[in-house]
Design a protein around this motif. Structure first.
Motif, PDB file in Angstrom:
ATOM      1  N   THR A 151     -96.691  82.072  12.073  1.00  0.00           N
ATOM      2  CA  THR A 151     -96.110  82.885  11.007  1.00  0.00           C
ATOM      3  C   THR A 151     -96.482  84.365  11.072  1.00  0.00           C
ATOM      4  OG1 THR A 151     -97.966  82.273   9.557  1.00  0.00           O
ATOM      5  CG2 THR A 151     -95.969  80.930   9.422  1.00  0.00           C
ATOM      6  N   ILE A 152     -97.601  84.700  11.657  1.00  0.00           N
ATOM      7  CA  ILE A 152     -98.097  86.083  11.622  1.00  0.00           C
ATOM      8  C   ILE A 152     -97.105  87.091  12.208  1.00  0.00           C
ATOM      9  CG2 ILE A 152     -99.782  87.622  12.744  1.00  0.00           C
ATOM     10  CD1 ILE A 152    -101.914  85.544  11.980  1.00  0.00           C
ATOM     11  N   PRO A 153     -96.462  86.823  13.353  1.00  0.00           N
ATOM     12  CA  PRO A 153     -95.540  87.842  13.885  1.00  0.00           C
ATOM     13  C   PRO A 153     -94.446  88.253  12.908  1.00  0.00           C
ATOM     14  CG  PRO A 153     -96.028  86.216  15.567  1.00  0.00           C
ATOM     15  CD  PRO A 153     -96.629  85.700  14.284  1.00  0.00           C
ATOM     16  N   ASN A 154     -94.031  87.353  12.023  1.00  0.00           N
ATOM     17  CA  ASN A 154     -92.975  87.676  11.066  1.00  0.00           C
ATOM     18  C   ASN A 154     -93.440  88.649   9.971  1.00  0.00           C
ATOM     19  OD1 ASN A 154     -91.166  85.900  12.322  1.00  0.00           O
ATOM     20  ND2 ASN A 154     -91.970  84.160  11.165  1.00  0.00           N
ATOM     21  N   LEU A 155     -94.751  88.883   9.891  1.00  0.00           N
ATOM     22  CA  LEU A 155     -95.281  89.779   8.870  1.00  0.00           C
ATOM     23  C   LEU A 155     -95.185  91.247   9.277  1.00  0.00           C
ATOM     24  CD1 LEU A 155     -98.534  87.830   7.890  1.00  0.00           C
ATOM     25  CD2 LEU A 155     -96.249  87.641   6.870  1.00  0.00           C
ATOM     26  N   PHE A 156     -94.934  91.499  10.545  1.00  0.00           N
ATOM     27  CA  PHE A 156     -94.910  92.865  11.065  1.00  0.00           C
ATOM     28  C   PHE A 156     -93.480  93.308  11.344  1.00  0.00           C
ATOM     29  CE2 PHE A 156     -99.096  91.238  11.833  1.00  0.00           C
ATOM     30  CZ  PHE A 156     -99.943  92.324  11.705  1.00  0.00           C
ATOM     31  N   SER A 157     -93.237  94.596  11.181  1.00  0.00           N
ATOM     32  CA  SER A 157     -91.895  95.132  11.401  1.00  0.00           C
ATOM     33  C   SER A 157     -91.566  95.199  12.884  1.00  0.00           C
ATOM     34  CB  SER A 157     -91.778  96.531  10.794  1.00  0.00           C
ATOM     35  OG  SER A 157     -92.531  97.465  11.551  1.00  0.00           O
TER      36      SER A 157
END
Length: 265
Positions: A151-157
């Motif tokens: 899930t972490i990659p989806n938190l960054f633009s």
């Protein structure tokens, strides 16, 4: 920063503090610990007393029986008691913002102002609740680490991914250990949390909004509507950030927080 602890139901709760001046509490979100605020702590400690808890079950804090948003708010209140503080500024990121709103509901007399950093006062929609329930099932089957790495990659633009490609793997590598029980308990608590949007029209406290223009988690349009409601509202948009502006645009985030704190002096 000096590491300290309090005890809640025989569980150790860790927090760090440094600096002197107007006290500001920075409350981290889901799947993080207090180290997510390192850039802000290093900047603010020159002129402010910075207090950074590890939410129960995160970082060096043990998981307690109550990690509802109200339970986390109670944890913050106990830290303030330990530090003998009559009032603070409380700024919460994401889930930490949900707990901040619970604190505003329960302990407004302990606040000089508060802020939502990539967060919202709205309750989960039914669609969001279903997404969280699927997340709980994934955590149970695959473990906490696998869930966070997914899930972490989806938190960054996309801008961050293009211009600072090393940030995401570096952040992921730095994450503390989380138990499945902790992540599942956080998700259950977020599903159950009430809506607090009405507090914005009732409060006389100054409110800080830090909004990621490219945030995939918090609706830009929805939070702008909320930001128009308080009598005293400080609105800051991080134009290149997704959901992790304290890491994606640390200088702009620091400036926004400091400007808000200076307005309270």
């Amino acid at each position: 920063m000096e590491k300290k602890t309090i005890t809640i139901d025989n569980k150790l709760i860790s927090y760090k503090t440094e600096g002197a001046g107007l006290p500001v509490v920075l409350l981290h979100g889901f799947g993080e610990d207090g180290t997510v605020w390192e850039n802000q702590a290093a900047y603010l400690r020159r002129n402010y007393q910075v207090i950074i808890p590890d939410i129960p079950g995160s970082g060096d804090s043990e998981l307690t029986a109550d990690v509802s948003m109200e339970g986390i708010a109670d944890t913050v209140q106990l830290i303030l008691d330990e530090e003998e503080l009559d009032s603070v500024v409380l700024i919460g990121h994401s889930m930490g913002g949900y707990a901040t709103m619970a604190f505003v509901e329960k302990y407004p007399h302990l606040l000089d102002g508060f802020g939502l950093f990539h967060s919202t006062a709205a309750a989960d929609t039914e669609a969001k609740k279903e997404t969280r329930r699927k997340g709980i099932a994934f955590i149970e089957k695959n473990g906490a680490r696998a869930f966070l790495e997914t899930t972490i990659p989806n938190l960054f633009s996309d801008t961050t991914k293009e211009q600072n490609p090393g940030l995401i793997p570096s952040f992921t590598e730095s994450l503390p250990h989380f138990s499945k029980a902790a992540l599942k308990a956080y998700y259950e608590a977020m599903i159950a949390r009430p809506e607090h949007i009405d507090l914005f029209s009732k409060t006389e406290l100054p409110v800080l909004f830090i909004i990621g223009e490219k945030d995939n988690v918090i609706s830009f349009e929805d939070i702008l509507k909320q930001a128009s409601m308080p009598r005293i509202s400080h609105i800051n948009v991080l134009h290149q950030s997704g959901h992790m502006g304290m890491l994606e645009e640390p200088a702009a985030a620091n400036a926004a927080i400091e400007a808000f704190l200076m307005s309270l002096k």
